[in-house]
Design an enzyme around this catalytic site. Sequence first.
Site, PDB file in Angstrom:
ATOM      1  N   HIS A 244      50.307  16.788  22.693  1.00 19.11           N
ATOM      2  CA  HIS A 244      50.588  17.805  23.716  1.00 19.11           C
ATOM      3  C   HIS A 244      49.644  18.970  23.467  1.00 19.11           C
ATOM      4  O   HIS A 244      49.777  19.659  22.453  1.00 19.11           O
ATOM      5  CB  HIS A 244      52.043  18.277  23.625  1.00 19.11           C
TER       6      HIS A 244
ATOM      7  N   LYS B 238      52.332   7.926  31.941  1.00 11.39           N
ATOM      8  CA  LYS B 238      53.435   8.210  31.027  1.00 11.39           C
ATOM      9  C   LYS B 238      54.764   8.163  31.747  1.00 11.39           C
ATOM     10  O   LYS B 238      54.942   8.806  32.783  1.00 11.39           O
ATOM     11  CB  LYS B 238      53.220   9.606  30.412  1.00 11.39           C
TER      12      LYS B 238
ATOM     13  N   HIS C 130      48.515  10.335  21.038  1.00  6.68           N
ATOM     14  CA  HIS C 130      49.639  11.016  21.723  1.00  6.68           C
ATOM     15  C   HIS C 130      49.669  12.468  21.271  1.00  6.68           C
ATOM     16  O   HIS C 130      50.073  12.771  20.149  1.00  6.68           O
ATOM     17  CB  HIS C 130      50.969  10.339  21.364  1.00  6.68           C
TER      18      HIS C 130
ATOM     19  N   HIS D  43      58.306   7.131  26.829  1.00  6.72           N
ATOM     20  CA  HIS D  43      59.265   7.875  26.006  1.00  6.72           C
ATOM     21  C   HIS D  43      60.551   7.058  26.062  1.00  6.72           C
ATOM     22  O   HIS D  43      61.263   7.071  27.062  1.00  6.72           O
ATOM     23  CB  HIS D  43      59.480   9.298  26.551  1.00  6.72           C
TER      24      HIS D  43
ATOM     25  N   ASP E 166      52.132  13.154  18.337  1.00  7.65           N
ATOM     26  CA  ASP E 166      53.122  13.877  19.149  1.00  7.65           C
ATOM     27  C   ASP E 166      53.165  15.353  18.747  1.00  7.65           C
ATOM     28  O   ASP E 166      54.228  15.979  18.801  1.00  7.65           O
ATOM     29  CB  ASP E 166      54.518  13.251  19.066  1.00  7.65           C
TER      30      ASP E 166
ATOM     31  N   HIS F  55      55.964   7.322  19.816  1.00  2.00           N
ATOM     32  CA  HIS F  55      56.688   8.004  18.729  1.00  2.00           C
ATOM     33  C   HIS F  55      57.984   7.292  18.356  1.00  2.00           C
ATOM     34  O   HIS F  55      59.073   7.847  18.523  1.00  2.00           O
ATOM     35  CB  HIS F  55      56.945   9.469  19.069  1.00  2.00           C
TER      36      HIS F  55
END
Length: 363
Positions: free
Chosen positions: A19, A103, A17, A140, A255, A178
């Site tokens: 970004h 996602k 995971h 999420h 994350d 997360h």
Amino acid sequence: MAQVPSSLVLRRPDDWHVHLRDGAMLQAVLPATARTFARAIVMPNLRPPITTVDAALAYRSRILSALPQGQPFEPLMTAYLTDDLDPNELERGFREGVFTAAKLYPANATTNSAAGVSDLARIAAVLERMESIDMPLLIHGEVTDPEVDIFDREAAFIDQHLIPLRRRHPGLRIVLEHITTEQAAVYIRDEHLAGDRRLAATITPHHLHLNRNAMFMGGLRSDFYCLPVVKRECHRQALIAAATSGLPCFFLGTDSAPHPRSGKESACGCAGIFNALHAIESYACVFEQAGALDRLEGFASEHGPRFYGLPLNDDTITLVRKEQSVPSRLDPVETDVSAEDSLEENEWPALFHAGETLPWCVA
Ligand code: DOR
Ligand code: ZN
């Protein structure tokens, strides 16, 4: 107490995971991930979000072209679910090997999630399709009702949405991303112990290191603000127990979420902690303190690929027990990008563990 080894050879880990952003930020942060991790599940919450096979292919090429010369790294792309994403587009991307997973951002739960899903009922057909093709759903897991206390939003999501969703789609392969609470850790663990192999969770380095006091230490500290927000100490302890349990339903997902300095140092600071540069060292500290260094490799390098049905990496990294001090921010001189593609000098993201000394470094 077992002696701490002076070095530790690990099968090369993956980040399940991350970004990576786009443009100048992508250029700036990608080397930090690629130098440690062989593969990474890349989050699709760009502006605009990655909702089509073409957009994912184009983003994947931008990532590959931003890699330092000769650096191996495999980005695993994800689709951003919206209320009206076509199940055929999703299936095509999955079958063509473009999308590894999809996602689910509940609309307005976090950064760039405005186009997310407003109601799970609206994506029933998509979820049914994903279940039938065994495409992983990454969640999420927070409710977005502003009336719900922000510290309770993950636990509320599990009760109100995740449990009913799993009843409706018992075959769906799900990663709760997360996780931040004891409720999440216990739910995932108990489902696993009851024989369920379709549910897993990622755990970040920052949720293993921080409790909510960190955000208010001597002032308001946006560098420790992320979503889901860090919780009480008892939750951090439950996450440490989960990560170091050796159970294959828990695996590494940083994350890592870089924001330019101006985005963090603002009256309304962005959520996200940039931890990619020292992520594996950060996890190693936690595993060492828990007396579980022998379980780090499973968590970092084995449980993730097994859950996703992907091969384990063949090569290794070596962690050396040697102190390193962490600078305050990512250093622009570490990349070889021309000035015009680069972030502004004052926009480089702050590093997780800034100013601290970590006992491990990657050889
Ligand atoms: O802290 C976070 N930052 N949590 C998220 O869910 C999104 C991420 C981001 O994109 O900045
Ligand atoms: Zn994220």
